[in-house]
Design an enzyme around this catalytic site. Sequence first.
Site, PDB file in Angstrom:
ATOM      1  N   SER A  94      -9.034  -5.294   3.718  1.00  0.00           N
ATOM      2  CA  SER A  94      -7.851  -4.611   4.023  1.00  0.00           C
ATOM      3  C   SER A  94      -6.693  -5.411   3.545  1.00  0.00           C
ATOM      4  O   SER A  94      -5.802  -5.572   4.615  1.00  0.00           O
ATOM      5  CB  SER A  94      -7.818  -4.163   5.792  1.00  0.00           C
ATOM      6  OG  SER A  94      -6.896  -3.289   5.679  1.00  0.00           O
ATOM      7  N   LYS A 131      -5.517   2.893   2.742  1.00  0.00           N
ATOM      8  CA  LYS A 131      -6.030   2.276   1.463  1.00  0.00           C
ATOM      9  C   LYS A 131      -7.163   2.975   0.857  1.00  0.00           C
ATOM     10  O   LYS A 131      -7.578   2.767  -0.337  1.00  0.00           O
ATOM     11  CB  LYS A 131      -6.376   0.802   1.794  1.00  0.00           C
ATOM     12  CG  LYS A 131      -5.459  -0.033   2.415  1.00  0.00           C
ATOM     13  CD  LYS A 131      -5.985  -1.316   2.787  1.00  0.00           C
ATOM     14  CE  LYS A 131      -4.837  -2.362   2.998  1.00  0.00           C
ATOM     15  NZ  LYS A 131      -4.320  -2.336   4.539  1.00  0.00           N
ATOM     16  N   SER A 139      -4.112   1.388   8.032  1.00  0.00           N
ATOM     17  CA  SER A 139      -5.112   0.924   6.720  1.00  0.00           C
ATOM     18  C   SER A 139      -5.876   1.868   6.195  1.00  0.00           C
ATOM     19  O   SER A 139      -6.604   1.598   5.184  1.00  0.00           O
ATOM     20  CB  SER A 139      -5.736  -0.507   6.918  1.00  0.00           C
ATOM     21  OG  SER A 139      -4.697  -1.677   7.013  1.00  0.00           O
TER      22      SER A 139
END
Length: 413
Positions: free
Chosen positions: A122, A70, A67
Amino acid sequence: MRQYLLIFMLSISVLILPFFHANAVVAQADDSLAPEAISGAAAILIDGTSGDPLFAKNPHERLYPASITKIATGIYAIENGNLADVVTVSKRARNEEGTRVYLAEGERVTLEKLVYGLLMNSGNDAATAIAEHLAGSVEQFSERLNEYLREKTGVEQTHFTNAHGLHDPAHYTTAADMAMITQYALKNPIFRKIVATKTYPWEGKEWQTVLVNHNKMLWRYEGTTGVKNGFTDQARNTLVVSAKRGDTELIAVTMKAQSSEMAYQDVTKMLDYSFSRYETQRVATAGETFTAEAVDRYGRPLQYYAEHDLYVAAPRGETYRKTLTADGQLLIRFSGGTEYLRPLKAKQLPPIQQLRADQQVPAASKQQVAKYAIFVIWLALNAFLVFYLYARRSRKRQLLRKRYDHSSVDRRF
């Protein structure tokens, strides 16, 4: 009595000496940070202003980011979208796996709110909704994102196939590239504000809550300013953290740590190590000019200037000297041996106007011509003086001769 006292003191010394020795060994071991002390398979720490690397472990090894992808999605959305836009959530976004902000199909959410859900909680569903809104599809978004990252940050070992970081064999990056992406993203005040936000009220169609930033370092570590953590089975634990103390901001990245706690320990060790040893210093101001020993075709010294303020990660307590290299770079050499190179721009000197470009004479030749001209003038002046004196003397002789002739005639008569 004295013998007993001496024996007692020696006994105490024998007992406490190992403790002092142990402490000395620990202090010596903590003097540097070895790669083995970092649990992640790859890690890096850079100065957030200058980009100078201060610690690295396998920084260019390709790994899965999870993640922390991101971070790239977030800065792309902020710079290429209108945060006031209203996004309609698709079925694909609604059904994304993993961590979510529980968007409903057909729900209408502002792009700004989606970016908060993306970076703080997230949300994989938020990531897909953002990608589809900005590019029409996740696949098209990924192509644009990769091109954007290469252009804006200069990364060369990063390829993303989605906006969230869920596993794909072709979705990879490196610790060094993630540090560069994060350094670029933190220049944006909106991005910086979002990743530093600890809590955010979330009023959704299917979920009403207060988002709590997943980055625990915001509570644990003094001066933390962001940014993002991640996890998948294949990537294991990934973490990017920025922290600032005084004028010094550092960015730490660890990838493929075996537990979340180990990842937090990794970045803490790197930050502690570097804050105690380095500080960001400005070594040149925008427009500052440096003169080289070399000259141009007209004999003028070459000049270079700083296009913008230049910074380095300076070892604490050390002095430095600035010199200009032969190729026009600024070399900063610290007293302890650390060196940095910073690029400068060549300064365009005003052109020298001449009658014809094909009759340009090198500066050295011009100097020779000037010398010869002075010599010729001097010689001409001397010749004129000799001629003048000779003519004057001749004229004087003629006058004397005439007088003598007249006096001779007068005597005869």
